[in-house]
Design a protein around this motif. Structure first.
Motif, short mmCIF file in Angstrom:
data_model
loop_
_atom_site.label_atom_id
_atom_site.label_comp_id
_atom_site.label_asym_id
_atom_site.label_seq_id
_atom_site.Cartn_x
_atom_site.Cartn_y
_atom_site.Cartn_z
N LYS A 196 -7.87 15.22 -0.65
CA LYS A 196 -7.91 14.09 0.28
C LYS A 196 -6.59 13.32 0.25
CE LYS A 196 -12.87 13.54 -0.43
NZ LYS A 196 -13.03 14.77 -1.17
N THR A 197 -6.47 12.38 1.14
CA THR A 197 -5.35 11.45 1.17
C THR A 197 -5.87 10.10 0.71
OG1 THR A 197 -4.37 12.60 3.04
CG2 THR A 197 -3.63 10.35 2.65
N SER A 198 -5.19 9.49 -0.26
CA SER A 198 -5.64 8.19 -0.75
C SER A 198 -4.66 7.09 -0.37
CB SER A 198 -5.81 8.21 -2.27
OG SER A 198 -4.55 8.28 -2.92
N PHE A 199 -5.19 5.88 -0.30
CA PHE A 199 -4.39 4.69 -0.06
C PHE A 199 -4.62 3.79 -1.25
CE2 PHE A 199 -5.27 6.63 3.95
CZ PHE A 199 -3.99 6.70 4.50
N ARG A 200 -3.51 3.31 -1.83
CA ARG A 200 -3.59 2.59 -3.10
C ARG A 200 -2.85 1.26 -3.03
NH1 ARG A 200 -3.88 7.12 -7.51
NH2 ARG A 200 -4.39 8.91 -6.20
N ILE A 201 -3.36 0.35 -3.81
CA ILE A 201 -2.70 -0.92 -4.05
C ILE A 201 -2.60 -1.06 -5.57
CG2 ILE A 201 -4.91 -2.16 -3.77
CD1 ILE A 201 -1.45 -3.65 -3.15
N LYS A 202 -1.39 -1.27 -6.05
CA LYS A 202 -1.14 -1.37 -7.50
C LYS A 202 -1.69 -0.15 -8.24
CE LYS A 202 -1.37 -6.35 -7.04
NZ LYS A 202 -2.14 -7.55 -7.30
N LYS A 203 -1.48 1.02 -7.66
CA LYS A 203 -1.89 2.32 -8.20
C LYS A 203 -3.40 2.56 -8.21
CE LYS A 203 2.24 2.73 -11.02
NZ LYS A 203 2.79 3.03 -12.32
N LYS A 204 -4.17 1.64 -7.64
CA LYS A 204 -5.63 1.79 -7.59
C LYS A 204 -6.07 2.15 -6.17
CE LYS A 204 -6.47 -1.53 -11.24
NZ LYS A 204 -7.07 -2.82 -11.57
N ILE A 205 -6.93 3.14 -6.06
CA ILE A 205 -7.41 3.60 -4.76
C ILE A 205 -8.38 2.59 -4.15
CG2 ILE A 205 -8.75 5.38 -3.56
CD1 ILE A 205 -7.71 7.37 -5.67
N PHE A 206 -8.16 2.26 -2.88
CA PHE A 206 -9.13 1.44 -2.16
C PHE A 206 -9.74 2.20 -0.98
CE2 PHE A 206 -5.23 0.45 0.14
CZ PHE A 206 -5.63 0.33 1.47
N ALA A 207 -9.11 3.29 -0.56
CA ALA A 207 -9.66 4.09 0.54
C ALA A 207 -9.09 5.50 0.47
CB ALA A 207 -9.31 3.46 1.88
N VAL A 265 0.84 -1.20 0.00
CA VAL A 265 0.00 0.00 0.00
C VAL A 265 0.87 1.25 0.00
CG1 VAL A 265 -1.65 1.36 1.38
CG2 VAL A 265 -1.97 -1.09 1.08
N THR A 266 0.45 2.23 -0.81
CA THR A 266 1.10 3.53 -0.81
C THR A 266 0.08 4.59 -0.42
OG1 THR A 266 0.60 3.90 -3.16
CG2 THR A 266 2.74 2.89 -2.62
N TYR A 313 -9.73 -3.19 0.71
CA TYR A 313 -8.41 -3.57 0.19
C TYR A 313 -8.53 -4.80 -0.71
CZ TYR A 313 -3.64 -5.43 0.22
OH TYR A 313 -2.42 -5.93 -0.14
N ASN A 314 -9.21 -5.84 -0.23
CA ASN A 314 -9.35 -7.07 -1.01
C ASN A 314 -10.15 -6.85 -2.29
OD1 ASN A 314 -7.83 -8.71 0.67
ND2 ASN A 314 -9.59 -9.27 1.92
N THR A 315 -11.17 -5.99 -2.23
CA THR A 315 -11.98 -5.70 -3.41
C THR A 315 -11.11 -5.13 -4.51
OG1 THR A 315 -13.98 -5.35 -2.11
CG2 THR A 315 -13.89 -4.28 -4.26
N VAL A 316 -10.23 -4.22 -4.16
CA VAL A 316 -9.38 -3.58 -5.18
C VAL A 316 -8.17 -4.44 -5.53
CG1 VAL A 316 -7.99 -1.54 -5.67
CG2 VAL A 316 -10.22 -1.29 -4.57
N ALA A 317 -7.51 -4.99 -4.52
CA ALA A 317 -6.28 -5.76 -4.76
C ALA A 317 -6.53 -7.04 -5.53
CB ALA A 317 -5.59 -6.06 -3.44
N PHE A 318 -7.63 -7.70 -5.23
CA PHE A 318 -7.89 -9.01 -5.81
C PHE A 318 -9.13 -9.06 -6.69
CE2 PHE A 318 -5.74 -9.65 -1.67
CZ PHE A 318 -4.52 -10.07 -2.17
N GLY A 319 -9.73 -7.90 -6.92
CA GLY A 319 -10.90 -7.85 -7.79
C GLY A 319 -12.10 -8.60 -7.25
N LYS A 320 -12.28 -8.62 -5.93
CA LYS A 320 -13.41 -9.31 -5.30
C LYS A 320 -14.71 -8.63 -5.70
CE LYS A 320 -10.81 -11.99 -2.64
NZ LYS A 320 -10.79 -13.39 -2.62
#
Length: 106
Positions: free
Chosen positions: A25-36, A17-18, A98-105
């Motif tokens: 706002k401040t974003s949190f991303r996994i693989k450049k995609k925002i999850f929160a 996560v970055t 996180y799981n929804t974005v990281a793993f496409g749930k």
């Protein structure tokens, strides 16, 4: 209740996560995609949930979780009131986001 610092600590604890700015706002991303994101001005978080998870969180705690009232909300983007959410519930929703974005749930 969840503080901004607790939000940041929990979000950054996930693998890869970055933290990056996203408009005001401040974003949190996994693989450049925002999850929160954190909306400090309004003391709320925003999560990307799938349709089922969004409906469960919003139905069980509608004063804490609620869809963004536009097309983004229909895509799973969900507000969470940081002053009202219990830490355990927040952690559950953050992990699902996180799981929804990281793993496409879906």
């Amino acid at each position: 209740m969840v503080t901004i610092e607790t939000f940041r600590t929990l979000a950054l604890a996930f693998s890869e996560v970055t933290e990056e700015p996203h408009f005001e706002k401040t974003s949190f991303r996994i693989k450049k995609k925002i999850f929160a994101t954190i909306d400090e001005k309004n003391n709320r978080g925003i999560f990307k949930l799938n349709e089922i998870d969004q409906s469960v969180f919003c139905a069980s705690s509608e004063m804490i979780f609620y869809p963004i009232p536009n097309k983004w909300g229909k895509q799973g983007w969900t507000f969470v009131d940081l002053a009202k959410v219990p830490v355990e519930m927040f952690q559950d929703a953050l992990l699902l986001s996180y799981n929804t974005v990281a793993f496409g749930k879906k």
